[in-house]
Each structure stands twice: as structure tokens, then as C-alpha cells.
Design a protein around this motif. Sequence first.
Motif, short mmCIF file in Angstrom:
data_model
loop_
_atom_site.label_atom_id
_atom_site.label_comp_id
_atom_site.label_asym_id
_atom_site.label_seq_id
_atom_site.Cartn_x
_atom_site.Cartn_y
_atom_site.Cartn_z
N VAL A 225 0.86 -1.17 0.00
CA VAL A 225 0.00 0.00 0.00
C VAL A 225 0.90 1.23 0.00
O VAL A 225 1.94 1.25 0.68
N ALA A 226 0.53 2.25 -0.77
CA ALA A 226 1.34 3.46 -0.84
C ALA A 226 0.44 4.68 -0.90
O ALA A 226 -0.70 4.61 -1.38
N THR A 227 0.95 5.80 -0.41
CA THR A 227 0.19 7.05 -0.44
C THR A 227 1.01 8.15 -1.07
O THR A 227 2.25 8.15 -1.01
N GLU A 228 0.30 9.09 -1.66
CA GLU A 228 0.92 10.32 -2.18
C GLU A 228 -0.11 11.43 -2.15
O GLU A 228 -1.30 11.19 -1.96
N VAL A 229 0.36 12.66 -2.34
CA VAL A 229 -0.53 13.82 -2.18
C VAL A 229 -1.04 14.36 -3.52
O VAL A 229 -1.80 15.34 -3.53
N ALA A 230 -0.64 13.74 -4.63
CA ALA A 230 -1.06 14.23 -5.94
C ALA A 230 -1.54 13.08 -6.81
O ALA A 230 -0.97 11.98 -6.78
N GLU A 231 -2.58 13.32 -7.60
CA GLU A 231 -3.16 12.27 -8.44
C GLU A 231 -2.17 11.73 -9.45
O GLU A 231 -2.16 10.53 -9.75
N LYS A 232 -1.32 12.59 -10.00
CA LYS A 232 -0.33 12.16 -10.97
C LYS A 232 0.59 11.10 -10.37
O LYS A 232 0.89 10.08 -10.99
N LEU A 233 1.04 11.33 -9.14
CA LEU A 233 1.94 10.39 -8.47
C LEU A 233 1.22 9.09 -8.10
O LEU A 233 1.82 8.01 -8.17
N VAL A 234 -0.05 9.18 -7.74
CA VAL A 234 -0.83 7.97 -7.45
C VAL A 234 -0.95 7.11 -8.71
O VAL A 234 -0.79 5.88 -8.66
N LYS A 235 -1.20 7.74 -9.83
CA LYS A 235 -1.27 7.00 -11.10
C LYS A 235 0.06 6.35 -11.44
O LYS A 235 0.10 5.20 -11.90
N ASP A 236 1.15 7.08 -11.21
CA ASP A 236 2.48 6.52 -11.48
C ASP A 236 2.77 5.33 -10.57
O ASP A 236 3.39 4.34 -11.00
N LEU A 237 2.35 5.42 -9.31
CA LEU A 237 2.56 4.31 -8.39
C LEU A 237 1.86 3.04 -8.87
O LEU A 237 2.44 1.95 -8.85
N LYS A 238 0.62 3.18 -9.29
CA LYS A 238 -0.14 2.03 -9.77
C LYS A 238 0.49 1.44 -11.03
O LYS A 238 0.44 0.23 -11.26
N LYS A 239 1.10 2.30 -11.84
CA LYS A 239 1.72 1.85 -13.08
C LYS A 239 3.09 1.23 -12.83
O LYS A 239 3.46 0.22 -13.46
N ASN A 240 3.87 1.80 -11.93
CA ASN A 240 5.26 1.40 -11.75
C ASN A 240 5.48 0.28 -10.74
O ASN A 240 6.51 -0.40 -10.79
N VAL A 241 4.54 0.10 -9.80
CA VAL A 241 4.71 -0.92 -8.76
C VAL A 241 3.61 -1.97 -8.92
O VAL A 241 2.43 -1.68 -8.78
N GLU A 242 4.00 -3.18 -9.22
CA GLU A 242 3.05 -4.27 -9.49
C GLU A 242 2.16 -4.53 -8.28
O GLU A 242 2.65 -4.65 -7.15
N ASN A 243 0.85 -4.59 -8.53
CA ASN A 243 -0.15 -4.89 -7.50
C ASN A 243 -0.14 -3.91 -6.33
O ASN A 243 -0.50 -4.26 -5.20
N CYS A 244 0.28 -2.69 -6.60
CA CYS A 244 0.32 -1.68 -5.55
C CYS A 244 -1.05 -1.02 -5.37
O CYS A 244 -1.68 -0.61 -6.34
N GLN A 245 -1.50 -0.95 -4.13
CA GLN A 245 -2.72 -0.21 -3.80
C GLN A 245 -2.31 1.21 -3.45
O GLN A 245 -1.81 1.46 -2.36
N ALA A 246 -2.48 2.12 -4.38
CA ALA A 246 -2.04 3.50 -4.18
C ALA A 246 -3.23 4.40 -3.90
O ALA A 246 -4.27 4.28 -4.55
N TYR A 247 -3.07 5.29 -2.93
CA TYR A 247 -4.16 6.15 -2.49
C TYR A 247 -3.70 7.61 -2.43
O TYR A 247 -2.54 7.89 -2.10
N LEU A 248 -4.64 8.49 -2.71
CA LEU A 248 -4.40 9.91 -2.59
C LEU A 248 -4.64 10.32 -1.14
O LEU A 248 -5.75 10.22 -0.64
N SER A 249 -3.59 10.74 -0.46
CA SER A 249 -3.73 11.07 0.96
C SER A 249 -2.56 11.93 1.40
O SER A 249 -1.42 11.73 0.96
N ASP A 250 -2.83 12.90 2.29
CA ASP A 250 -1.77 13.71 2.87
C ASP A 250 -1.52 13.33 4.32
O ASP A 250 -0.97 14.09 5.10
N THR A 251 -1.91 12.11 4.67
CA THR A 251 -1.73 11.62 6.04
C THR A 251 -1.27 10.19 6.00
O THR A 251 -1.48 9.47 5.02
N ALA A 252 -0.60 9.75 7.07
CA ALA A 252 -0.14 8.37 7.15
C ALA A 252 -1.24 7.43 7.60
O ALA A 252 -1.11 6.22 7.51
N ALA A 253 -2.34 7.97 8.10
CA ALA A 253 -3.43 7.13 8.60
C ALA A 253 -4.76 7.58 8.01
O ALA A 253 -5.64 8.05 8.71
#
Length: 241
Positions: free
Chosen positions: A65-93
Motif C-alpha cells: 500500500v502506498a500514499t501520495e498527495v497528488a493524483e499524478k503520483l498515485v497514477k504513477d505508483l499504480k503503473k510502476n509498482v506491481e499490484n500496488c494499492q495506491a491512495y491519494l492522501s496527505d496523512t499516514a493514517a
Amino acid sequence: MVDFGVYRYVAAAWTGNGEVFLTSREHVEDLLQDFPPAKRERMLDIGAGSGSVTKVWAGFFKEVVATEVAEKLVKDLKKNVENCQAYLSDTAAPQWIGGNENFDLVLCLNVLDRCASITKLLDEAIQAVAPGGRLVVGLPLPLRQAQHRLGAAQELLWPPHTTQPCAFEHSVAWFSGYILNRYSGSELKLTRIVRCPYLSKGPAKAPLSVLDTAIFVFDKPMTTSRVRKNWVDFSREPSIV
């Protein structure tokens, strides 16, 4: 430089300069050598960027599972990391974690120096670590080398009344002392400190940025007795600069 209100890491991703290098597979194997495979179920990477570091750690865990604060980076996470659950969030929880869902490993690599609140992010990161789990924190030290990107660290970790520069080792000692002072009462156990090169692409005038990052490995006991201090006496500590 003109500020158009674009997050600098999003701009780097759009221009193809978002890739960074921090830990190789060999580094990760070494940092996890005493972390048994039975504990390598779920990992959370906070502020994971485009995923170039996340994908190295992801090979050791079943669920990522991964988080980032921008939609562009969330899209890149899903594309670059296999089976990654990426979420838009500015918090760790964020809300999707809930109060009962924890992770065996939580990564917070080169994020504290550019977040809005260091203490809030650390509190949430520790909360997300399962009992018996591990928190890995990376911070570019001394902070003077990364002063162009300092966020909350500018205020909390760089006291204005101290001006003398510190060596890497002095900075590491101060930051680890800060963490252990704030989270005393066996909430965290510092087990290891590692020095790693941090490489990132930059602008045309400086196409490669090379920084020193200190990686702190904290283990969370199966049971904790929380005694948290909300202050640090800067007058008795060296500055991180």
C-alpha cells in the motif's frame, strides 16, 4: 524561479525527472535480515513518489500500500509498482486504514523534511505499525544539503538560534535522540542506523542531485506503554544543519 502552485515532485514526474534511487535490493535484504519472512505480509510506503523506491521494497511483501498527495503520483505508483494499492492522501493514517488495520512495515523515506507537520506524521506512522512490526524512517542529513525542500523540518529540526553546521554523525545523534525522547516508554526501539546515498534527477543545471540519507530502523514491541513528550529542549541539543 516562478511558482505556479505546482507540487515540485509532480512537476518532476511530468517532465520525466521523478525517478530517484535510495535503496537497492541488497540494501533492503540487509535491512530486513532480522525481520523474519513470517512478518512480511503488509507494507505501507508514505509519500512514495512515483514508486522507484517502493518497488524495491515491494518484492519482499505480499501486500503493498502506498500514499501520495497528488493524483499524478498515485497514477504513477499504480503503473510502476506491481499490484500496488495506491491512495491519494496527505496523512499516514487515512480513513481507508481505519483504527484497527496495521502494517508489518511502514516506510517514511525522505518525507519528514517536506511534510506539513513532522510530529503529526510520525504519530500516524507509528500508529499504523502493527505490534511487533517495523518503522523505517529516512532523512537527508545534514539538512543544510536539502534546504531547498525543507518543510516542517525548517522549524522543528533547524533551530534558528543555532548557526554552526553539524557533521552527518552529529545530526544523526540529534535526530535519533529527538525520536527516542518523544516516544519514550518502549513505544519504539531503535535497532539500526544506516547511511545511504540518495540520488535524484534534477534540472538541466544540476541533472543529478546526490545527498546523504540516514535510515533509522525502529521496531515496535508487541506491547507498548506510551509516555510521549510534546517538547524538545533545543538548547541542549545540537542543530541539524
